[in-house]
Write an enzyme that holds these catalytic residues in place. Sequence first.
Site, PDB file in Angstrom:
ATOM      1  CE  LYS A 116       3.381  18.849   5.393  1.00 27.31           C
ATOM      2  NZ  LYS A 116       3.964  17.809   4.554  1.00 27.31           N
ATOM      3  CB  THR A 126       6.602  20.343   2.806  1.00 26.91           C
ATOM      4  OG1 THR A 126       6.780  20.481   1.401  1.00 26.91           O
ATOM      5  CG2 THR A 126       6.475  21.720   3.444  1.00 26.91           C
ATOM      6  CE  LYS A 129       6.722  23.547  -0.067  1.00 29.11           C
ATOM      7  NZ  LYS A 129       6.265  23.349  -1.413  1.00 29.11           N
TER       8      LYS A 129
HETATM    9  P1  NAD Z   1       1.509  11.253  -0.704  1.00 30.77           P
HETATM   10  O1  NAD Z   1       0.636  11.056   0.482  1.00 30.77           O
HETATM   11  O2  NAD Z   1       0.935  11.062  -2.075  1.00 30.77           O
HETATM   12  O3  NAD Z   1       2.808  10.293  -0.594  1.00 30.77           O
HETATM   13  C1  NAD Z   1       3.450   9.974   0.613  1.00 30.77           C
HETATM   14  C2  NAD Z   1       3.781   8.481   0.541  1.00 30.77           C
HETATM   15  O4  NAD Z   1       4.568   8.122   1.683  1.00 30.77           O
HETATM   16  C3  NAD Z   1       2.554   7.586   0.559  1.00 30.77           C
HETATM   17  O5  NAD Z   1       2.553   6.783  -0.618  1.00 30.77           O
HETATM   18  C4  NAD Z   1       2.712   6.748   1.849  1.00 30.77           C
HETATM   19  O6  NAD Z   1       2.234   5.419   1.701  1.00 30.77           O
HETATM   20  C5  NAD Z   1       4.220   6.792   2.016  1.00 30.77           C
HETATM   21  N1  NAD Z   1       4.665   6.498   3.391  1.00 30.77           N
HETATM   22  C6  NAD Z   1       4.204   7.021   4.549  1.00 30.77           C
HETATM   23  N2  NAD Z   1       4.916   6.524   5.590  1.00 30.77           N
HETATM   24  C7  NAD Z   1       5.858   5.696   5.066  1.00 30.77           C
HETATM   25  C8  NAD Z   1       6.908   4.899   5.624  1.00 30.77           C
HETATM   26  N3  NAD Z   1       7.127   4.854   6.940  1.00 30.77           N
HETATM   27  N4  NAD Z   1       7.685   4.161   4.787  1.00 30.77           N
HETATM   28  C9  NAD Z   1       7.455   4.192   3.446  1.00 30.77           C
HETATM   29  N5  NAD Z   1       6.487   4.944   2.862  1.00 30.77           N
HETATM   30  C10 NAD Z   1       5.696   5.675   3.663  1.00 30.77           C
HETATM   31  O7  NAD Z   1       2.119  12.726  -0.552  1.00 30.77           O
HETATM   32  P2  NAD Z   1       2.808  13.619  -1.706  1.00 30.77           P
HETATM   33  O8  NAD Z   1       1.779  14.490  -2.341  1.00 30.77           O
HETATM   34  O9  NAD Z   1       3.680  12.745  -2.534  1.00 30.77           O
HETATM   35  O10 NAD Z   1       3.703  14.594  -0.794  1.00 30.77           O
HETATM   36  C11 NAD Z   1       4.927  14.162  -0.202  1.00 30.77           C
HETATM   37  C12 NAD Z   1       5.579  15.366   0.445  1.00 30.77           C
HETATM   38  O11 NAD Z   1       5.819  16.373  -0.553  1.00 30.77           O
HETATM   39  C13 NAD Z   1       4.746  16.037   1.537  1.00 30.77           C
HETATM   40  O12 NAD Z   1       5.605  16.437   2.568  1.00 30.77           O
HETATM   41  C14 NAD Z   1       4.127  17.235   0.816  1.00 30.77           C
HETATM   42  O13 NAD Z   1       3.819  18.300   1.709  1.00 30.77           O
HETATM   43  C15 NAD Z   1       5.229  17.613  -0.149  1.00 30.77           C
HETATM   44  N6  NAD Z   1       4.788  18.319  -1.359  1.00 30.77           N
HETATM   45  C16 NAD Z   1       3.679  17.917  -2.035  1.00 30.77           C
HETATM   46  C17 NAD Z   1       3.289  18.617  -3.180  1.00 30.77           C
HETATM   47  C18 NAD Z   1       2.051  18.199  -3.969  1.00 30.77           C
HETATM   48  O14 NAD Z   1       1.609  18.979  -4.828  1.00 30.77           O
HETATM   49  N7  NAD Z   1       1.508  17.000  -3.739  1.00 30.77           N
HETATM   50  C19 NAD Z   1       4.027  19.724  -3.625  1.00 30.77           C
HETATM   51  C20 NAD Z   1       5.186  20.087  -2.935  1.00 30.77           C
HETATM   52  C21 NAD Z   1       5.553  19.377  -1.786  1.00 30.77           C
END
Ligand code: NAD
Length: 294
Positions: free
Chosen positions: A243, A93, A168
């Site tokens: 966010k 997102t 979204k």
């Molecule tokens: P998260 O923090 O659990 O996962 C993100 C991952 O990206 C982490 O494991 C981090 O180590 C990795 N990362 C960061 N920089 C990196 C790089 N340069 N190279 C490789 N890996 C890297 O977050 P999440 O909950 O999985 O969310 C991910 C996205 O999905 C976000 O944009 C969030 O807004 C969106 N989202 C989350 C949810 C939810 O319920 N968690 C729901 C819908 C959308």
Amino acid sequence: MSTIAFIGLGNMGGPMAANLVKAGHVVRGADLSEASRDAAAAQGVSVSANAVDIVAGADVIITMLPNGKLVLNVWEQALPVAKKGALFIDSSTIDVDSARVAHRMAGEAGMAALDAPVSGGVGGAAAGTLTFMVGGAKEAFDAGKAVLDVMGGKIVHCGDAGAGQAAKICNNMILGISMIGVCEAFAMGEKLGLSHQALFDVASTSSGQCWSITSYCPVPGPVPTSPANNGYKPGFAVDLMLKDLKLSQDAASTSGAATPLGAAAAAIYERFAAAGFGGSDFSGIINFLRDGKH
Ligand code: NAD
């Protein structure tokens, strides 16, 4: 079957990548965190700490990262090493402007691109029932749909570059506003001597009906699966709602849209997060409103 490079194996990306493996795709994954890499490796993903290492030769490259700056950084490094004509999909997102920049960068490098953010949370990611809101050219959508189908239950082509992110943040602005409205009504009902169940029975089948009541009721009892029954453990954390509301306010300001309730919701969630509740479920805002601290 395709070779897929999956960058960002966190709470969402980990189970999404695991579902691609289960469907028979060859999945290479990258994440900075060792714990995320180990969890994905246990699901059959071949892992690396470096995103660029896994991109060469892949048919599809998927990013699932915390914000737009990181997505643009990773795409900037990955585009020059990807095979010509590969499909780049960003499911994070992020802000609409960054999504459009990512599309432009991909086009200039001779790649197809989609912005494809999701709704459905960690449960939907694990179950493969996410809703994907997709922006990009029709040919790119047609090329990516089979892969998205593995991870999602509903795939909606919303329009051109950035339209997925636009859908979204519009949806989540509705959610942020409606949850506060529902919480205000339940807190006022308490003061008026109305039981939670009575208000639920009426509002869930009347004109006040919405998802924040029927699927995610912010008081314990009426919807047994809602976080209110579990000490407001997320679910969907306040920090993530904040966010998304900030992204919607950025979009309102750059597009000139009037969103007074969206602005109010963002400000209320900001105060709730600043009070130390960033990690609780967003429906816990009822306790904040009930105490008159908003
Ligand atoms: P998260 O923090 O659990 O996962 C993100 C991952 O990206 C982490 O494991 C981090 O180590 C990795 N990362 C960061 N920089 C990196 C790089 N340069 N190279 C490789 N890996 C890297 O977050 P999440 O909950 O999985 O969310 C991910 C996205 O999905 C976000 O944009 C969030 O807004 C969106 N989202 C989350 C949810 C939810 O319920 N968690 C729901 C819908 C959308």
